[in-house]
Design a protein around this motif. Structure first.
Motif, PDB file in Angstrom:
ATOM      1  N   ARG A 409      27.401  47.227 -20.867  1.00  0.00           N
ATOM      2  CA  ARG A 409      27.114  48.591 -20.372  1.00  0.00           C
ATOM      3  C   ARG A 409      26.428  49.421 -21.454  1.00  0.00           C
ATOM      4  NH1 ARG A 409      29.388  49.510 -15.490  1.00  0.00           N
ATOM      5  NH2 ARG A 409      31.090  48.098 -14.836  1.00  0.00           N
ATOM      6  N   HIS A 410      26.857  49.259 -22.706  1.00  0.00           N
ATOM      7  CA  HIS A 410      26.223  49.994 -23.793  1.00  0.00           C
ATOM      8  C   HIS A 410      24.780  49.540 -23.973  1.00  0.00           C
ATOM      9  CE1 HIS A 410      25.804  52.129 -27.606  1.00  0.00           C
ATOM     10  NE2 HIS A 410      25.340  50.999 -28.138  1.00  0.00           N
ATOM     11  N   THR A 411      24.542  48.218 -23.850  1.00  0.00           N
ATOM     12  CA  THR A 411      23.186  47.679 -24.028  1.00  0.00           C
ATOM     13  C   THR A 411      22.249  48.152 -22.920  1.00  0.00           C
ATOM     14  OG1 THR A 411      24.114  45.719 -25.086  1.00  0.00           O
ATOM     15  CG2 THR A 411      21.862  45.562 -24.307  1.00  0.00           C
ATOM     16  N   ILE A 416      20.677  52.524 -16.141  1.00  0.00           N
ATOM     17  CA  ILE A 416      20.890  51.275 -15.390  1.00  0.00           C
ATOM     18  C   ILE A 416      22.347  51.192 -14.959  1.00  0.00           C
ATOM     19  CG2 ILE A 416      20.873  48.749 -15.486  1.00  0.00           C
ATOM     20  CD1 ILE A 416      18.592  48.926 -17.479  1.00  0.00           C
ATOM     21  N   ARG A 417      22.551  51.071 -13.673  1.00  0.00           N
ATOM     22  CA  ARG A 417      23.902  50.924 -13.129  1.00  0.00           C
ATOM     23  C   ARG A 417      24.316  49.462 -13.229  1.00  0.00           C
ATOM     24  NH1 ARG A 417      25.208  51.544  -6.660  1.00  0.00           N
ATOM     25  NH2 ARG A 417      27.208  50.403  -6.676  1.00  0.00           N
ATOM     26  N   VAL A 418      25.503  49.225 -13.759  1.00  0.00           N
ATOM     27  CA  VAL A 418      26.016  47.868 -13.940  1.00  0.00           C
ATOM     28  C   VAL A 418      27.161  47.624 -12.961  1.00  0.00           C
ATOM     29  CG1 VAL A 418      27.085  46.233 -15.528  1.00  0.00           C
ATOM     30  CG2 VAL A 418      25.360  47.835 -16.378  1.00  0.00           C
ATOM     31  N   MET A 451      13.531  46.690 -16.306  1.00  0.00           N
ATOM     32  CA  MET A 451      13.798  47.947 -15.586  1.00  0.00           C
ATOM     33  C   MET A 451      13.628  49.127 -16.532  1.00  0.00           C
ATOM     34  SD  MET A 451      17.136  46.882 -13.263  1.00  0.00           S
ATOM     35  CE  MET A 451      18.143  46.310 -14.650  1.00  0.00           C
ATOM     36  N   PRO A 452      12.393  49.358 -17.042  1.00  0.00           N
ATOM     37  CA  PRO A 452      12.193  50.453 -18.026  1.00  0.00           C
ATOM     38  C   PRO A 452      12.512  51.826 -17.451  1.00  0.00           C
ATOM     39  CG  PRO A 452      10.091  49.596 -17.235  1.00  0.00           C
ATOM     40  CD  PRO A 452      11.141  48.671 -16.726  1.00  0.00           C
ATOM     41  N   GLU A 453      12.417  51.977 -16.144  1.00  0.00           N
ATOM     42  CA  GLU A 453      12.705  53.274 -15.533  1.00  0.00           C
ATOM     43  C   GLU A 453      14.089  53.304 -14.885  1.00  0.00           C
ATOM     44  OE1 GLU A 453       9.547  54.163 -12.870  1.00  0.00           O
ATOM     45  OE2 GLU A 453       7.997  54.132 -14.430  1.00  0.00           O
ATOM     46  N   GLY A 454      14.906  52.337 -15.195  1.00  0.00           N
ATOM     47  CA  GLY A 454      16.252  52.297 -14.642  1.00  0.00           C
ATOM     48  C   GLY A 454      16.343  51.394 -13.426  1.00  0.00           C
ATOM     49  N   GLY A 455      17.571  51.170 -12.983  1.00  0.00           N
ATOM     50  CA  GLY A 455      17.773  50.298 -11.830  1.00  0.00           C
ATOM     51  C   GLY A 455      19.219  49.841 -11.761  1.00  0.00           C
ATOM     52  N   ARG A 456      19.409  48.669 -11.231  1.00  0.00           N
ATOM     53  CA  ARG A 456      20.768  48.155 -11.021  1.00  0.00           C
ATOM     54  C   ARG A 456      20.862  46.727 -11.550  1.00  0.00           C
ATOM     55  NH1 ARG A 456      23.417  45.864  -5.796  1.00  0.00           N
ATOM     56  NH2 ARG A 456      25.661  46.028  -6.219  1.00  0.00           N
ATOM     57  N   LEU A 457      21.908  46.448 -12.314  1.00  0.00           N
ATOM     58  CA  LEU A 457      22.199  45.116 -12.815  1.00  0.00           C
ATOM     59  C   LEU A 457      23.498  44.636 -12.182  1.00  0.00           C
ATOM     60  CD1 LEU A 457      21.651  42.823 -15.043  1.00  0.00           C
ATOM     61  CD2 LEU A 457      23.393  44.033 -16.362  1.00  0.00           C
ATOM     62  N   VAL A 458      23.487  43.433 -11.632  1.00  0.00           N
ATOM     63  CA  VAL A 458      24.687  42.859 -11.010  1.00  0.00           C
ATOM     64  C   VAL A 458      25.021  41.554 -11.719  1.00  0.00           C
ATOM     65  CG1 VAL A 458      25.733  41.975  -8.910  1.00  0.00           C
ATOM     66  CG2 VAL A 458      24.145  43.896  -8.785  1.00  0.00           C
ATOM     67  N   ILE A 459      26.270  41.440 -12.189  1.00  0.00           N
ATOM     68  CA  ILE A 459      26.795  40.189 -12.745  1.00  0.00           C
ATOM     69  C   ILE A 459      27.863  39.706 -11.772  1.00  0.00           C
ATOM     70  CG2 ILE A 459      27.949  39.089 -14.692  1.00  0.00           C
ATOM     71  CD1 ILE A 459      26.899  41.355 -16.459  1.00  0.00           C
ATOM     72  N   GLU A 460      27.681  38.497 -11.261  1.00  0.00           N
ATOM     73  CA  GLU A 460      28.553  38.027 -10.183  1.00  0.00           C
ATOM     74  C   GLU A 460      28.970  36.584 -10.439  1.00  0.00           C
ATOM     75  OE1 GLU A 460      28.412  37.534  -5.271  1.00  0.00           O
ATOM     76  OE2 GLU A 460      26.677  38.275  -6.401  1.00  0.00           O
ATOM     77  N   THR A 461      30.249  36.290 -10.213  1.00  0.00           N
ATOM     78  CA  THR A 461      30.747  34.911 -10.308  1.00  0.00           C
ATOM     79  C   THR A 461      31.268  34.458  -8.950  1.00  0.00           C
ATOM     80  OG1 THR A 461      32.977  35.617 -10.939  1.00  0.00           O
ATOM     81  CG2 THR A 461      31.408  35.191 -12.727  1.00  0.00           C
ATOM     82  N   ALA A 462      31.210  33.162  -8.715  1.00  0.00           N
ATOM     83  CA  ALA A 462      31.711  32.607  -7.447  1.00  0.00           C
ATOM     84  C   ALA A 462      32.025  31.131  -7.647  1.00  0.00           C
ATOM     85  CB  ALA A 462      30.690  32.784  -6.327  1.00  0.00           C
ATOM     86  N   SER A 487      21.501  39.534 -11.679  1.00  0.00           N
ATOM     87  CA  SER A 487      20.402  40.028 -10.846  1.00  0.00           C
ATOM     88  C   SER A 487      20.007  41.424 -11.284  1.00  0.00           C
ATOM     89  CB  SER A 487      20.819  40.060  -9.370  1.00  0.00           C
ATOM     90  OG  SER A 487      21.275  38.794  -8.953  1.00  0.00           O
ATOM     91  N   ASP A 488      18.708  41.710 -11.148  1.00  0.00           N
ATOM     92  CA  ASP A 488      18.228  43.059 -11.458  1.00  0.00           C
ATOM     93  C   ASP A 488      17.268  43.519 -10.377  1.00  0.00           C
ATOM     94  OD1 ASP A 488      15.307  42.557 -12.185  1.00  0.00           O
ATOM     95  OD2 ASP A 488      16.268  41.225 -13.636  1.00  0.00           O
ATOM     96  N   THR A 489      16.973  44.802 -10.372  1.00  0.00           N
ATOM     97  CA  THR A 489      16.035  45.391  -9.413  1.00  0.00           C
ATOM     98  C   THR A 489      14.741  45.769 -10.106  1.00  0.00           C
ATOM     99  OG1 THR A 489      17.047  47.571  -9.767  1.00  0.00           O
ATOM    100  CG2 THR A 489      17.905  46.242  -7.950  1.00  0.00           C
ATOM    101  N   GLY A 490      14.365  44.990 -11.124  1.00  0.00           N
ATOM    102  CA  GLY A 490      13.211  45.335 -11.935  1.00  0.00           C
ATOM    103  C   GLY A 490      11.884  44.905 -11.351  1.00  0.00           C
ATOM    104  N   MET A 491      10.903  44.737 -12.218  1.00  0.00           N
ATOM    105  CA  MET A 491       9.522  44.502 -11.798  1.00  0.00           C
ATOM    106  C   MET A 491       9.314  43.089 -11.265  1.00  0.00           C
ATOM    107  SD  MET A 491       7.787  44.366 -15.598  1.00  0.00           S
ATOM    108  CE  MET A 491       8.541  45.930 -16.016  1.00  0.00           C
ATOM    109  N   GLY A 492      10.231  42.156 -11.565  1.00  0.00           N
ATOM    110  CA  GLY A 492      10.124  40.806 -11.025  1.00  0.00           C
ATOM    111  C   GLY A 492       8.994  40.001 -11.652  1.00  0.00           C
ATOM    112  N   MET A 493       8.823  38.783 -11.131  1.00  0.00           N
ATOM    113  CA  MET A 493       7.802  37.867 -11.643  1.00  0.00           C
ATOM    114  C   MET A 493       7.089  37.189 -10.480  1.00  0.00           C
ATOM    115  SD  MET A 493       9.866  35.893 -14.723  1.00  0.00           S
ATOM    116  CE  MET A 493      11.373  35.646 -13.794  1.00  0.00           C
TER     117      MET A 493
END
Length: 693
Positions: A409-411, A416-418, A451-462, A487-493
């Motif tokens: 979260r600090h990084t 960016i919402r984690v 996500m230089p302008e912010g976004g959402r980061l999801v860390i998920e286990t299953a 997963s992120d909501t960034g610029m993608g590839m």
């Protein structure tokens, strides 16, 4: 002589003997004849019948053969029980005219009856008749004999009809004949088809004995291989097979001789001009012969070989491109690091010569910092190549994420919402905890940069169970896995960029802002841990990186206390340490540190000389050895041989490159440890103290 009189009286009643009943027996029809009112028929009362009629009726009624008596010009019928089935459902025919009962067929049988009444006996087989005995006309077939019946004066007074119905037999025989004709026609057609196939097939066909002697060959042989049938018949087929393919072909013929059909036997068959063609054979055994069909696939074979060569050339080209990219990136990064280290040491030496001893620590710190960055770079390279030295332990990934949550979260920063989604009762995995932490942090940093302008980061286990199809698509074995998704909501590839994302030194970041080793390290770590990495990304819609790690049955070990930095320990026990390393400078540094700490040291530059010291009987409490050694013995082999001489000898492997064939994927034996190069002298001292207790 007076005729005998019959005297009757009250006490003496004598009656004349009674005549036998007529007709005698005769079954059901005999009973009907006895009770029938014959007085209403041209035959008159039964008691007035002439003896020839009575005798004939007895004969008919007591025969088991179907018989019908036709009497007088009225053609009156008297028949037995065996004749009744022939009548079917016709109304009662007893006492009726024969011509009336069979009126629907009289045109056919009337003339034959007339011949019998004229004194001519007739016998006819399978006579066809259209008769109505079940309420409708049906075609029936009979074999019968019409025989004249004469009185005592030789006058024809009746006709005996002896008959067998042949309808079932006739129809069955006709059906059999039709079937035989049909089969004969089919055989003829198939024989013609086979002959056409034999003549026109573009595949070669062959009939041989089990000793490979040819008995027949189709015309395709001459078109494909130049051999005529006359040239082939009597020759052994094996004489045409390329010598490198003979053993396989003979083995196949043995299978055929045991009754096993074969398909897909590929061998080379000699052309009449001396060249060879690749033929793929299918063959079946039968009647002591082998019937084989061969297809020429020489062109396909050559195309496949050309394609394989092209693919090999492409792989080599890609490999050389990757090597060029790798060496270019390494040269760039290591030149910078070497310049930092070398420059710091030069300035340190210059300041010492000048007697300027103030502020020397900053040069030392700069050199040490560059050394640490170089170590990190080599670790990432080893992770990509799956050659890094791992310390796998049973690990709960959910606990690891919880320990890292604050750092993540600090990084990520405030924009960016984690979100962390942990599966309940997540499975244990066997991984190097530190490397998994580095991998997760790398993925999070990549997501942040996307996500230089912010976004959402999801860390998920299953917990996931992969079936054979899904596992095959992931290049994994079927089974149970823990998935870790970032997963992120960034610029993608784009698809092209995502395909190359795990290549070493490949990066889309501006120069100086990325080494291009982050994802390659994650990929190598996952592969070395028995898992896999998959990337899904869409431009402007974000990226998802999924790690699959195989489930481990054991529970995690209790967390150990983190060792705190301390001064290098000094021993007062006088232990002896043997150091084996082919790098003289490194060996010098290690032995000097050990001597400063109070240890007695022995040195060797290669495996055999080090083992000789161990076998000499000199006291050795600890063996420190590199794994890669010259002289024909690696460090693990030296350690194993030393332990046979000195059971329980403590061993510390120092290496920057651990071959799995040397150390293996299992844990080391007790009192064996690995220290990865480069390491600090403090770390070396603490590890020695831990081993020697």
């Amino acid at each position: 002589m007076q005729p005998e009189r019959i005297v009757t009286g009250p006490m003496n009643l004598i009656t004349a003997p009674r005549m036998p009943r007529f007709p005698f027996d005769g079954g059901e029809m005999g009973q009907k004849v006895r009770t029938f009112d014959w007085s209403a028929t041209p035959l008159g009362p039964i008691q007035d019948w002439p003896s020839v009629l009575r005798v004939t009726v007895e004969f008919v009624l007591n025969s088991k053969f179907p018989k019908c008596l036709v009497w007088g010009s009225s053609l009156t019928m008297i028949y037995n029980d065996a004749f009744k089935p022939i009548l079917g459902n016709k109304s009662e025919a007893l006492g009726r005219p024969f011509s009336e009962v069979w009126s629907e067929a009289w045109d056919a049988i009337g003339p034959i009856a007339e011949r019998a009444f004229s004194g001519e006996a007739t016998y006819i087989e399978d006579f066809p008749l259209a008769i109505n005995r079940h309420g409708h006309l049906e075609q029936a077939f009979f074999t019968f004999c019409y025989s004249p019946v004469r009185d005592e004066n030789g006058v024809v007074v009746g006709m005996m009809d002896t008959v067998i119905e042949m309808t079932g037999k006739y129809l069955a025989e006709r059906q059999l004949r039709e079937l035989a004709n049909s089969l004969e026609k089919q055989v003829a057609e198939r024989t013609a088809d086979r002959n056409r196939l034999w003549q026109l097939s573009t595949d070669i066909m062959l009939v041989t004995h089990f000793d490979s002697v040819i008995t027949a060959a189709n015309p395709a042989w001459q078109r494909m291989l130049g051999w005529s049938e006359q040239e082939l018949v009597g020759q052994r087929a094996l004489s045409l097979i390329h010598r490198e393919d003979l053993h396989r072909t003979i083995r196949t013929i043995r299978l055929l001789s045991r009754g096993t059909p074969i398909s897909g036997l590929d061998n080379r068959v000699r052309h009449k001009d001396g060249s060879y063609r690749w033929i793929s054979w299918n063959a079946v055994p039968g009647d002591g012969l082998i019937n084989a069909v061969g297809r020429d696939f020489t062109a396909e074979k050559e195309q496949a070989e050309a394609l394989q060569q092209a693919e090999e050339n492409l792989r080599h080209s890609q490999k050389m491109e990757a090597v060029g990219q790798l060496t270019g990136g390494l040269a760039h990064d290591f030149n910078n690091l070497l310049l930092s280290i070398g420059g710091s040491l030069e300035l340190l030496g210059e300041r010492l010569r000048q007697g300027r001893t103030q502020d020397l620590e900053r040069y030392i710190e700069a050199a040490q910092g560059a050394t640490q960055r170089a170590a990190s770079l080599t670790h990432r390279l080893l992770a990509f190549s799956r050659r890094q030295t791992l310390d796998p332990r049973p690990t709960r990934v959910n606990h690891l994420i919880a320990d890292m949550e604050e750092l993540v979260r600090h990084t990520m920063g405030p924009t960016i919402r984690v979100d962390i989604i942990r599966s309940t009762d997540s499975w244990t995995v066997l991984v190097d905890r530190n490397q998994l932490e580095n991998s997760l942090l790398n993925l999070c940093i990549n997501a942040r940069d996307a996500m230089p302008e912010g976004g959402r980061l999801v860390i998920e286990t299953a917990n996931v169970e992969l079936d054979a199809k899904t596992a095959g698509a992931l290049e994994l074995a079927p089974g149970e896995y823990l998935s870790l998704r970032v997963s992120d909501t960034g610029m993608g590839m784009s698809a092209e960029v995502a395909k190359r994302a795990c290549e070493p030194f490949f990066t889309t970041k501006p120069t100086g802002q990325g080494t291009g080793l982050g994802l390659s390290m994650v990929y190598g770590f996952a592969q070395q841990s028995g898992g896999q990495v998959r990337i899904h990304s869409e431009t402007d819609r974000g990226t998802s990186v999924m790690l699959y790690l195989p489930r481990h049955a054991d529970e995690p070990d209790a967390p150990s206390e983190t060792a705190q930095p301390s001064d290098m320990p000094v021993t007062s026990q006088g232990e002896t340490v043997l150091v084996i390393d082919d790098e003289a400078t490194l060996r010098m540094l290690v032995t000097e540190v050990l001597e400063d700490l109070g240890y007695a040291t022995l040195e060797a530059a290669e495996g055999p000389s080090g083992l000789a010291l161990l076998e000499s009987g000199r006291p050795v409490d600890l063996l420190i050895t590199d794994i890669g050694l010259p002289g024909g013995m690696n460090g693990r082999q030296v350690a194993d041989a030393a332990r046979r001489v000195r059971p329980g000898l403590k061993v510390l492997f120092i290496t920057g490159y651990a071959e799995t064939t040397v150390v293996g994927n299992d844990r080391l034996e007790p009192d064996m440890q690995i220290l990865t190069k480069p390491f600090t002298l403090d770390a070396l001292a603490n590890r020695i103290k831990g081993l020697l207790g």
